[in-house]
Scaffold this active site. Structure first.
Site, PDB file in Angstrom:
ATOM      1  N   ASN A 149      72.180  71.536  51.627  1.00  0.00           N
ATOM      2  CA  ASN A 149      71.572  71.065  52.874  1.00  0.00           C
ATOM      3  C   ASN A 149      70.147  71.562  53.081  1.00  0.00           C
ATOM      4  OD1 ASN A 149      73.817  69.539  53.612  1.00  0.00           O
ATOM      5  ND2 ASN A 149      74.807  71.295  54.571  1.00  0.00           N
ATOM      6  N   ASN A 179      69.916  74.978  56.818  1.00  0.00           N
ATOM      7  CA  ASN A 179      70.089  73.529  56.958  1.00  0.00           C
ATOM      8  C   ASN A 179      68.918  72.833  57.626  1.00  0.00           C
ATOM      9  OD1 ASN A 179      72.536  74.159  55.887  1.00  0.00           O
ATOM     10  ND2 ASN A 179      73.730  73.616  57.695  1.00  0.00           N
ATOM     11  N   ASP A 192      69.781  78.918  45.823  1.00  0.00           N
ATOM     12  CA  ASP A 192      71.067  79.144  45.179  1.00  0.00           C
ATOM     13  C   ASP A 192      71.636  77.807  44.713  1.00  0.00           C
ATOM     14  OD1 ASP A 192      71.300  78.650  48.101  1.00  0.00           O
ATOM     15  OD2 ASP A 192      73.451  78.665  47.689  1.00  0.00           O
ATOM     16  N   HIS A 230      73.806  82.762  49.542  1.00  0.00           N
ATOM     17  CA  HIS A 230      72.883  81.738  50.048  1.00  0.00           C
ATOM     18  C   HIS A 230      71.462  82.276  50.201  1.00  0.00           C
ATOM     19  CE1 HIS A 230      73.393  77.625  51.021  1.00  0.00           C
ATOM     20  NE2 HIS A 230      73.541  77.688  52.316  1.00  0.00           N
TER      21      HIS A 230
END
Length: 194
Positions: free
Chosen positions: A117, A71, A96, A23
């Site tokens: 997100n 997020n 990513d 991530h």
């Protein structure tokens, strides 16, 4: 008169626990771009991001790594865009992407968020999806592994051998976006990977 700066944002999660996870590959690409732009240090900015100002691909850039979790990265991106007067079309987000094979780099403007997100948060905060993206393929999780767990895992040993090359390619693609625009950069980089 020189145009205003471009804002290049690498997405990731803060802190050492997430440092080398899939991530956080956006952070790695932006770190490399900062090294190419003179190697200065990122500084804390009031927008809740670490920023580096420099020149890249012949233009002024603000490189940024939000200090929030992925997020909710939209707040820092919107704050930076406002502070530096950067319109959406000059925002580049490096992130990513589960839908691309490992190391595949794709460039696009706008479109959906594909369940990401971080992108959803940015689109909501800046009021548009019409910004540039450097999509860094991390592949799908093996078997029945939950994608939410997969993105927070470190790269495999095999992937780590290729990671530096892929990060370098993504940084090259981001520079090409800034220098040449979307279509010429797509033509060049989409032919190179996958």
């Amino acid at each position: 008169m020189e145009p205003g700066p471009a804002l290049v944002v690498g997405l990731g999660n803060p802190g050492p626990d997430y440092a080398e996870t899939r991530h956080n590959v956006g952070f790695g690409v932006v770190d490399l771009l900062a090294a190419r732009a003179g190697g200065g240090r990122f500084k804390a900015h009031k927008s809740n991001a670490d920023v580096f100002e420099g020149r890249l691909a012949g233009r002024r850039v603000v490189l940024a790594k939000p200090r929030t979790y992925m997020n909710v990265s939209g707040g820092p991106v919107a704050g930076l865009a406002k502070y530096f007067s950067v319109p959406a079309e000059d925002i580049v987000v490096v992130h990513d992407d589960l839908d691309l094979g490992f190391g595949v780099i794709r460039l696009k403007r706008g479109g959906g968020e594909g369940g990401h997100n971080g992108l959803r948060s940015i689109s909501s905060a800046i009021g548009t999806r019409d910004y540039l993206r450097v999509r860094f393929g991390i592949g799908r999780p093996p078997g029945r592994q939950d994608p939410a767990d997969y993105v927070l895992k470190r790269f495999s040993a095999a992937e780590r051998k290729e990671l530096e090359f892929a990060v370098d390619l993504a940084a090259d693609a981001a520079e090409a976006l800034l220098r040449e625009g979307l279509e010429p950069a797509q033509n060049r980089f989409h032919a190179l990977s996958g």
